[in-house]
Motif scaffolding. Structure first.
Motif, PDB file in Angstrom:
ATOM      1  N   PHE A 115       0.841  -1.193   0.000  1.00 27.68           N
ATOM      2  CA  PHE A 115       0.000   0.000   0.000  1.00 27.68           C
ATOM      3  C   PHE A 115       0.878   1.245   0.000  1.00 27.68           C
ATOM      4  N   ALA A 116       0.318   2.336  -0.497  1.00 23.67           N
ATOM      5  CA  ALA A 116       0.967   3.646  -0.442  1.00 23.67           C
ATOM      6  C   ALA A 116       0.266   4.477   0.625  1.00 23.67           C
ATOM      7  N   TYR A 117       1.011   5.379   1.253  1.00 21.61           N
ATOM      8  CA  TYR A 117       0.436   6.148   2.360  1.00 21.61           C
ATOM      9  C   TYR A 117       0.944   7.581   2.365  1.00 21.61           C
ATOM     10  N   LEU A 118       0.220   8.419   3.066  1.00 23.74           N
ATOM     11  CA  LEU A 118       0.655   9.761   3.423  1.00 23.74           C
ATOM     12  C   LEU A 118       0.784   9.807   4.937  1.00 23.74           C
ATOM     13  N   ALA A 119       1.952  10.204   5.424  1.00 25.53           N
ATOM     14  CA  ALA A 119       2.221  10.256   6.866  1.00 25.53           C
ATOM     15  C   ALA A 119       2.357  11.705   7.309  1.00 25.53           C
ATOM     16  N   TYR A 120       1.670  12.039   8.403  1.00 26.25           N
ATOM     17  CA  TYR A 120       1.667  13.410   8.926  1.00 26.25           C
ATOM     18  C   TYR A 120       2.654  13.535  10.085  1.00 26.25           C
ATOM     19  N   PHE A 121       3.554  14.545   9.997  1.00 26.16           N
ATOM     20  CA  PHE A 121       4.479  14.848  11.091  1.00 26.16           C
ATOM     21  C   PHE A 121       4.252  16.248  11.644  1.00 26.16           C
ATOM     22  N   SER A 122       3.778  17.152  10.816  1.00 18.42           N
ATOM     23  CA  SER A 122       3.416  18.508  11.224  1.00 18.42           C
ATOM     24  C   SER A 122       2.599  19.090  10.075  1.00 18.42           C
ATOM     25  N   LEU A 124       3.377  21.229   8.054  1.00 19.31           N
ATOM     26  CA  LEU A 124       4.242  21.485   6.914  1.00 19.31           C
ATOM     27  C   LEU A 124       5.077  20.269   6.527  1.00 19.31           C
ATOM     28  N   HIS A 125       4.825  19.145   7.164  1.00 24.70           N
ATOM     29  CA  HIS A 125       5.640  17.956   6.893  1.00 24.70           C
ATOM     30  C   HIS A 125       4.732  16.743   6.701  1.00 24.70           C
ATOM     31  N   VAL A 126       4.425  16.472   5.443  1.00 23.90           N
ATOM     32  CA  VAL A 126       3.654  15.290   5.050  1.00 23.90           C
ATOM     33  C   VAL A 126       4.524  14.455   4.123  1.00 23.90           C
ATOM     34  N   LYS A 127       4.693  13.199   4.448  1.00 25.25           N
ATOM     35  CA  LYS A 127       5.603  12.318   3.718  1.00 25.25           C
ATOM     36  C   LYS A 127       4.833  11.189   3.043  1.00 25.25           C
ATOM     37  N   ALA A 128       5.257  10.814   1.847  1.00 30.64           N
ATOM     38  CA  ALA A 128       4.674   9.668   1.155  1.00 30.64           C
ATOM     39  C   ALA A 128       5.595   8.471   1.281  1.00 30.64           C
ATOM     40  N   GLY A 129       5.010   7.280   1.222  1.00 33.59           N
ATOM     41  CA  GLY A 129       5.817   6.071   1.305  1.00 33.59           C
ATOM     42  C   GLY A 129       4.997   4.866   0.919  1.00 33.59           C
ATOM     43  N   ILE A 130       5.649   3.690   0.905  1.00 35.53           N
ATOM     44  CA  ILE A 130       4.954   2.437   0.627  1.00 35.53           C
ATOM     45  C   ILE A 130       5.382   1.392   1.649  1.00 35.53           C
ATOM     46  N   SER A 131       4.569   0.367   1.804  1.00 36.38           N
ATOM     47  CA  SER A 131       4.893  -0.732   2.712  1.00 36.38           C
ATOM     48  C   SER A 131       4.135  -1.978   2.269  1.00 36.38           C
ATOM     49  N   SER A 132       4.677  -3.126   2.633  1.00 31.65           N
ATOM     50  CA  SER A 132       3.993  -4.385   2.338  1.00 31.65           C
ATOM     51  C   SER A 132       2.793  -4.556   3.256  1.00 31.65           C
ATOM     52  N   ALA A 145       5.223   8.430  12.395  1.00 37.57           N
ATOM     53  CA  ALA A 145       4.156   9.280  11.872  1.00 37.57           C
ATOM     54  C   ALA A 145       3.140   9.558  12.974  1.00 37.57           C
ATOM     55  N   ARG A 146       2.704  10.796  13.103  1.00 36.26           N
ATOM     56  CA  ARG A 146       1.731  11.129  14.138  1.00 36.26           C
ATOM     57  C   ARG A 146       0.310  10.737  13.724  1.00 36.26           C
ATOM     58  N   ALA A 147       0.046  10.828  12.430  1.00 38.38           N
ATOM     59  CA  ALA A 147      -1.228  10.389  11.853  1.00 38.38           C
ATOM     60  C   ALA A 147      -0.928   9.961  10.423  1.00 38.38           C
ATOM     61  N   ALA A 148      -1.835   9.195   9.830  1.00 32.23           N
ATOM     62  CA  ALA A 148      -1.564   8.701   8.482  1.00 32.23           C
ATOM     63  C   ALA A 148      -2.854   8.284   7.802  1.00 32.23           C
ATOM     64  N   CYS A 168       5.383  12.092  -4.587  1.00 35.13           N
ATOM     65  CA  CYS A 168       6.597  12.810  -4.194  1.00 35.13           C
ATOM     66  C   CYS A 168       7.001  13.865  -5.226  1.00 35.13           C
ATOM     67  N   ALA A 169       6.456  13.773  -6.420  1.00 34.68           N
ATOM     68  CA  ALA A 169       6.740  14.775  -7.447  1.00 34.68           C
ATOM     69  C   ALA A 169       5.923  16.048  -7.243  1.00 34.68           C
ATOM     70  N   GLN A 170       4.980  16.020  -6.302  1.00 35.95           N
ATOM     71  CA  GLN A 170       4.111  17.166  -6.076  1.00 35.95           C
ATOM     72  C   GLN A 170       4.666  18.059  -4.954  1.00 35.95           C
ATOM     73  N   PRO A 171       4.456  19.369  -5.041  1.00 35.72           N
ATOM     74  CA  PRO A 171       4.928  20.279  -3.993  1.00 35.72           C
ATOM     75  C   PRO A 171       4.313  19.922  -2.638  1.00 35.72           C
ATOM     76  N   GLY A 172       5.120  20.003  -1.597  1.00 39.54           N
ATOM     77  CA  GLY A 172       4.621  19.786  -0.250  1.00 39.54           C
ATOM     78  C   GLY A 172       4.573  18.341   0.197  1.00 39.54           C
ATOM     79  N   VAL A 173       5.054  17.406  -0.630  1.00 44.83           N
ATOM     80  CA  VAL A 173       5.077  15.987  -0.262  1.00 44.83           C
ATOM     81  C   VAL A 173       6.529  15.527  -0.201  1.00 44.83           C
TER      82      VAL A 173
END
Length: 305
Positions: A115-122, A124-132, A145-148, A168-173
């Motif tokens: 799955f792909a996810y968006l992880a919230y840290f603040s 101004l800090h949202v990160k994308a990633g993948i996991s099995s 991640a504080r929320a996701a 990740c190619a988009q601004p702010g990710v």
């Protein structure tokens, strides 16, 4: 005073989360065994020692960890936490899509549903990633991640990576975040579950309107607050949370929780955060029921404007 492992050589091999909460993974070098030490609500102290050893290997199919069979000692300035034999036995590269060679273990692992996810840290800090899918949300918890929110489910890692790359190619990710930044945000940015949900909702609306993201299989699910999995309840107030100064290589108190690789200890009503992610592969001394360091409280100053 009780030393974990009865005084035998202990190596911090990692951290994780299970049904009982966060834990430290400790290698018992003499016995060749790994021990999970649950931290939530426990009073203990941890000291980092200078000597380093390989943390061992991980089986991508069974998800079982094991102590390095060769008991390899690592150089003080080595970047890796594993010896070459354990690296080869594990065969995992999180950035497999940039690698010239992908191991047989990783090729099999990549064929599992991801799955792909968006992880919230603040805000101004949202990160994308993948996991099995085989790991559940453990990857999100290990990162702190504080929320996701899961934003797409796929039959394999390559398909999930296509969405991750588009995000990740988009601004702010963000694609990566340093452990030091995560600790800084933990102690400086107030966390509010409703605000985190709003930020992730706005991000989903913005990203879903991008053709490349939509075509990659963007399908956002509900936002999940992860606080209870770190603290057993709500996150502590950031006004009572700080990084202790003058205690490099030691930490202690009553453990209020653990966010990613950051231990949060309570002393005299104040919480202190120490990142032990960088301590992995070091020999450590873990003292149960004892606090060997007393932190000096530094009053926080906040502006309303």
């Amino acid at each position: 005073m009780t030393r974990l492992l009865g005084g035998r050589t202990a190596v911090l091999a990692g951290h994780g989360f299970d049904a009982s909460g966060p834990y430290l993974l400790i290698n018992d070098v003499e016995r060749g065994e790994q021990v999970r030490f649950p931290v939530l609500g426990e009073t203990f102290s941890l000291r980092r020692l200078p000597r380093r050893r390989c943390v061992g290997r991980f089986d991508l199919q069974t998800h079982e960890r094991s102590v390095c069979p060769l008991n390899v000692e690592l150089l003080p300035d080595a970047k890796d936490t594993m010896c070459p034999a354990c690296v080869e036995a594990t065969g995992f590269n999180p950035s497999f899509y940039y690698a010239d060679f992908v191991s047989a273990q990783q090729r099999a692992y990549n064929l599992t549903p991801h799955f792909a996810y968006l992880a919230y840290f603040s805000p101004l800090h949202v990160k994308a990633g993948i996991s099995s899918e085989t790991r559940g949300i453990e990857r999100l918890l290990e990162q702190g991640a504080r929320a996701a929110r899961i934003v797409g489910r796929f039959p394999n890692a390559d398909a999930a990576r296509e969405l991750e790359a588009a995000l990740c190619a988009q601004p702010g990710v963000l694609e990566t975040m340093r452990a030091s930044l995560k600790t800084k945000l933990l102690v400086e940015e107030p966390y509010d579950a409703a605000e985190a949900a709003r930020v992730l909702d706005e991000a989903a609306a913005r990203l879903g309107a991008v053709d490349a993201v939509a075509q990659a299989g963007f399908a956002p699910e509900e936002v999940r607050d992860l606080s209870s999995l770190y603290f057993g309840g709500p996150s502590p107030d950031v006004r009572d949370l700080q990084v202790p100064e003058g205690h490099d290589g030691e930490c202690g108190g009553r453990c209020a929780g653990m966010v990613g690789g950051v231990l949060v200890f309570e002393q005299n009503g104040v919480c202190y955060a120490t990142s032990v992610k960088e301590w992995e592969s070091h020999e450590v001394e873990l003292l149960k029921g004892e606090v060997v360091c007393e932190y000096a409280f530094e009053p926080q100053q906040f502006s309303l404007f």
